[in-house]
Design a protein around this motif. Structure first.
Motif, short mmCIF file in Angstrom:
data_model
loop_
_atom_site.label_atom_id
_atom_site.label_comp_id
_atom_site.label_asym_id
_atom_site.label_seq_id
_atom_site.Cartn_x
_atom_site.Cartn_y
_atom_site.Cartn_z
N PHE A 156 0.95 -1.01 0.04
CA PHE A 156 0.12 -0.13 -0.06
C PHE A 156 0.99 1.15 0.03
O PHE A 156 1.87 1.42 0.88
CB PHE A 156 -0.93 0.11 1.26
N LEU A 157 0.70 2.02 -0.85
CA LEU A 157 1.32 3.38 -0.82
C LEU A 157 0.40 4.57 -0.76
O LEU A 157 -0.65 4.90 -1.28
CB LEU A 157 1.69 3.67 -2.28
N LYS A 158 0.73 5.27 0.58
CA LYS A 158 -0.06 6.42 1.23
C LYS A 158 0.53 7.65 0.70
O LYS A 158 1.79 7.96 0.97
CB LYS A 158 -0.11 6.37 2.57
N ILE A 159 -0.09 8.31 0.13
CA ILE A 159 0.47 9.70 -0.73
C ILE A 159 -0.16 10.83 0.25
O ILE A 159 -1.29 10.82 0.24
CB ILE A 159 0.18 9.71 -2.12
N ASP A 160 0.62 11.60 1.05
CA ASP A 160 -0.04 12.70 1.87
C ASP A 160 1.06 13.96 1.73
O ASP A 160 2.10 13.63 2.22
CB ASP A 160 -0.21 12.22 3.05
N THR A 161 0.48 15.28 1.43
CA THR A 161 1.52 16.28 1.35
C THR A 161 1.78 16.64 2.77
O THR A 161 2.65 17.60 2.91
CB THR A 161 1.18 17.25 0.34
N ASP A 162 0.90 16.41 3.69
CA ASP A 162 0.84 16.72 4.99
C ASP A 162 1.86 15.78 5.86
O ASP A 162 1.19 14.93 6.42
CB ASP A 162 -0.47 16.86 5.67
#
Length: 245
Positions: free
Chosen positions: A22-28
């Motif tokens: 799973f790849l979680k992409i979050d700019t925060d």
């Protein structure tokens, strides 16, 4: 070659699955910092961190399937729901993390603001909002802080048979409210409230849990609409509000 499966995607963050990753992409990155630290402290199964390269966090897939989804029947057994309750109890009895859960910041003020918006924009009838605002009041009362997940919806709890294999999405974890976690876990699935409480193994105030259903639903409707989800779908947040007494 493994296909890319979009698990969830909205304006704030996205999660995709490629094979067993799973790849979680979050700019925060503050949210990711909290998630990594909370998983390290939690005394219950979590997903294994494979690597982190901002803005991406890679996690190993958990065995089994999610306990269920709001608005859909759960195929999990009563024993699996009870096991989820037992795991939540283990978390709540763990030492407090040294930071508060962001879920509980200015909660009463946020609730009032959401109620005003729902009525002012004609999203929900004023009497429905007012009735649930009164019900939600019980969930706003001060309570002892515990190690709370903060967003313990059933899609974040994975089971294999009658066993919990892990809990995901820890970005709102911190010192928080125990009954709000239990309300988040059972919202839309009141038929399994007894199973969860039996597994939790402690006297809990069921009225406060039900108040948490109203609280969470009122807080969620505007966000869901803004991010492409449908709180009016059968069994989802608006139905929860309508069923409140």
């Amino acid at each position: 070659m493994d296909e890319v499966e979009v698990v969830v995607a909205h304006h704030e963050r996205a999660t995709v699955r490629v094979g067993e990753v799973f790849l979680k992409i979050d700019t925060d990155q503050t949210r990711i910092d909290v998630e990594v630290e909370a998983m390290a402290r939690a005394p219950i199964p979590t997903a294994r961190i494979l690597w982190r390269k901002p803005p991406v966090l890679a996690l190993a897939a958990l065995p089994g399937t999610a306990l269920g989804r709001i608005g859909e029947p759960s195929s999990a057994s009563p024993a699996a729901w009870a096991a989820a309750g037992a795991v939540v109890r283990m978390l709540h009895e763990a030492p407090l993390p040294p930071w508060p859960s962001s879920r509980f910041e200015d909660l009463a003020a946020r609730l009032d603001g959401e109620c005003e918006w729902l009525v002012a924009n004609g999203v929900l009838p004023a009497d429905l909002v007012a009735r649930n605002r009164r019900v939600a009041e019980a969930a706003l009362q001060p309570s002892p802080r515990v190690f709370a997940h903060g967003d313990l919806q059933i899609g974040h709890v994975f089971v294999d048979g009658d066993q919990v294999t892990g809990v995901v999405d820890w970005s709102e974890a911190g010192a928080g409210d125990a009954l709000f976690d239990l309300a988040s876990l059972t919202i839309g699935h009141d038929e399994h409230l007894g199973d969860v409480v039996a597994g939790y193994g402690s006297d809990v105030d069921l009225d406060v849990i039900r108040a948490g259903w109203s609280l969470r639903s009122l807080l969620a409707v505007r966000w869901l609409l803004a991010h492409g989800f449908d709180p009016f779908a059968p069994g989802c947040e608006v139905d929860v509000l309508r069923s409140s007494v």
